[in-house]
Design an enzyme around this catalytic site. Structure first.
Site, PDB file in Angstrom:
ATOM      1  N   HIS A   1      -7.605  -0.737   5.163  1.00 51.15           N
ATOM      2  CA  HIS A   1      -6.169   0.079   6.327  1.00 51.15           C
ATOM      3  C   HIS A   1      -6.207   1.134   4.906  1.00 51.15           C
ATOM      4  O   HIS A   1      -5.769   2.254   5.359  1.00 51.15           O
ATOM      5  CB  HIS A   1      -5.021  -0.898   6.198  1.00 51.15           C
TER       6      HIS A   1
ATOM      7  N   HIS B   1       0.963   3.953   2.245  1.00 44.24           N
ATOM      8  CA  HIS B   1       2.057   4.707   3.200  1.00 44.24           C
ATOM      9  C   HIS B   1       3.594   4.464   2.760  1.00 44.24           C
ATOM     10  O   HIS B   1       3.781   4.486   2.493  1.00 44.24           O
ATOM     11  CB  HIS B   1       0.951   3.951   4.370  1.00 44.24           C
TER      12      HIS B   1
ATOM     13  N   ASP C   1       5.932   4.564   5.144  1.00 44.01           N
ATOM     14  CA  ASP C   1       6.566   3.707   5.443  1.00 44.01           C
ATOM     15  C   ASP C   1       6.754   1.901   5.434  1.00 44.01           C
ATOM     16  O   ASP C   1       7.168   1.446   5.856  1.00 44.01           O
ATOM     17  CB  ASP C   1       5.958   3.536   7.373  1.00 44.01           C
ATOM     18  N   HIS C   2       5.962   2.481   3.856  1.00 43.03           N
ATOM     19  CA  HIS C   2       5.931   0.814   3.331  1.00 43.03           C
ATOM     20  C   HIS C   2       7.095   1.445   1.665  1.00 43.03           C
ATOM     21  O   HIS C   2       7.326   0.287   1.204  1.00 43.03           O
ATOM     22  CB  HIS C   2       4.932   0.911   2.885  1.00 43.03           C
TER      23      HIS C   2
ATOM     24  N   HIS D   1       0.811  -1.355  -0.468  1.00 38.94           N
ATOM     25  CA  HIS D   1      -0.092   0.105   0.098  1.00 38.94           C
ATOM     26  C   HIS D   1       1.021   0.891  -0.091  1.00 38.94           C
ATOM     27  O   HIS D   1       2.077   1.119   0.015  1.00 38.94           O
ATOM     28  CB  HIS D   1      -0.787   0.041   1.560  1.00 38.94           C
TER      29      HIS D   1
ATOM     30  N   ASP E   1       0.054  -3.872   6.377  1.00 39.59           N
ATOM     31  CA  ASP E   1      -0.791  -3.399   7.325  1.00 39.59           C
ATOM     32  C   ASP E   1      -2.399  -3.818   6.973  1.00 39.59           C
ATOM     33  O   ASP E   1      -2.623  -2.995   8.480  1.00 39.59           O
ATOM     34  CB  ASP E   1      -0.688  -2.150   7.757  1.00 39.59           C
TER      35      ASP E   1
ATOM     36  N   HIS F   1       4.331  -4.310  10.905  1.00 41.57           N
ATOM     37  CA  HIS F   1       4.727  -3.368  11.949  1.00 41.57           C
ATOM     38  C   HIS F   1       5.118  -4.894  13.582  1.00 41.57           C
ATOM     39  O   HIS F   1       4.278  -5.766  13.231  1.00 41.57           O
ATOM     40  CB  HIS F   1       3.833  -2.637  12.715  1.00 41.57           C
TER      41      HIS F   1
HETATM   42 FE    FE Z   1       2.612   0.789   7.494  1.00 40.10          FE
HETATM   43 ZN    ZN Z   2       0.222   1.412   6.632  1.00 39.85          ZN
END
Ligand code: FE
Ligand code: ZN
Length: 240
Positions: free
Chosen positions: A113, A57, A59-60, A55, A132, A170
């Site tokens: 998400h 985001h 942090d990905h 996805h 996530d 995570h």
């Molecule tokens: Fe994440």
């Molecule tokens: Zn995420």
């Protein structure tokens, strides 16, 4: 046999490196950052040939551009989020497949998400990368989707073989498990798991990957009996 390496980055993200010794191909799943991922590959004599994103985001996908600049790798991600990930070479959706060597990953659309979130399921290898959407004893927050969508995702994951190894993005296990115990205080499997998790975290150890079988027994979102129950539990966890 594929090798899967866990790379802890940022405060609680895990980037996963998949390596296929037969073909020499290496995939980085959801590289939040570049350098630790490139280092982990170099240390093993591997070159990253692909990135798979679940996805959009940051942090990905944050490491996409720098890893591609360093390796020339091909980046695959969700078609529904292509406008939000400007580094994609290939977009995929439900039913598409991607490969590492001769190993095939089926793409599953698991929105909630984020609206276009996907998972990569390597059925023959018994492994799935869920980003996530599914966590150890938890699920992702519903930023762009509905409880009904997340309930459907949980049902699909629950239908996978018990021994499927689940790679989530995570280290949220301790927080998830403590909340789960408030919902199912008498769940003996959950209580035993949490004792092990608390001990592992006290030693600074990771608690993922997990398995579908273990989640079926201890994940209160996967165990929700209907959409309303999942919605109530998700809202309560968000407020906890
Ligand atoms: Fe994440
Ligand atoms: Zn995420």
């Amino acid at each position: 046999m594929l090798e899967v390496v866990r790379i802890p980055v940022l405060s609680d993200n895990y980037v996963w490196l998949i390596h296929d010794p037969a073909s020499g191909d290496t995939v980085a799943v959801d590289p939040a950052v570049a350098e630790p991922v490139l280092d982990a590959a170099r240390q093993r004599g591997w070159t990253i040939g692909q990135i798979w994103n679940t996805h959009w985001h940051g942090d990905h996908v944050g490491g996409n551009a720098a890893i591609k600049a360093a390796t020339g790798c091909t980046i695959t991600g969700p078609a529904a989020e292509a406008a939000k990930i400007d580094t994609l070479d290939r977009t995929v959706t439900e039913g598409d497949s991607v490969r590492i060597g001769d190993h095939v990953a089926q793409v599953m659309a698991v929105p909630a998400h984020t609206a276009g979130h996907i998972a990569y399921h390597l059925a023959d290898d018994g492994i799935i990368f869920v980003g996530d959407t599914l966590f150890a004893m938890g699920c992702g927050r519903l930023f762009e989707g509905t409880p009904a969508q997340m309930f459907a995702n949980m049902q699909r994951f629950a239908a996978l073989p018990d021994d499927t190894t689940v790679y989530c993005a995570h280290e949220y296990t301790q927080s998830n498990g403590r909340f789960a115990l408030t919902v199912e205080p008498d769940n003996a499997v959950l209580r035993a798991r949490m004792e092990a998790v608390e001990a592992a975290r006290a030693r600074g150890e990771a608690t993922v990957p997990t398995t579908i079988g273990l989640e079926r027994d201890t994940n209160i979102f996967m165990r929700a009996r209907d959409v309303a129950e999942l919605a109530q539990r998700r809202a309560a966890k968000d407020a906890a």
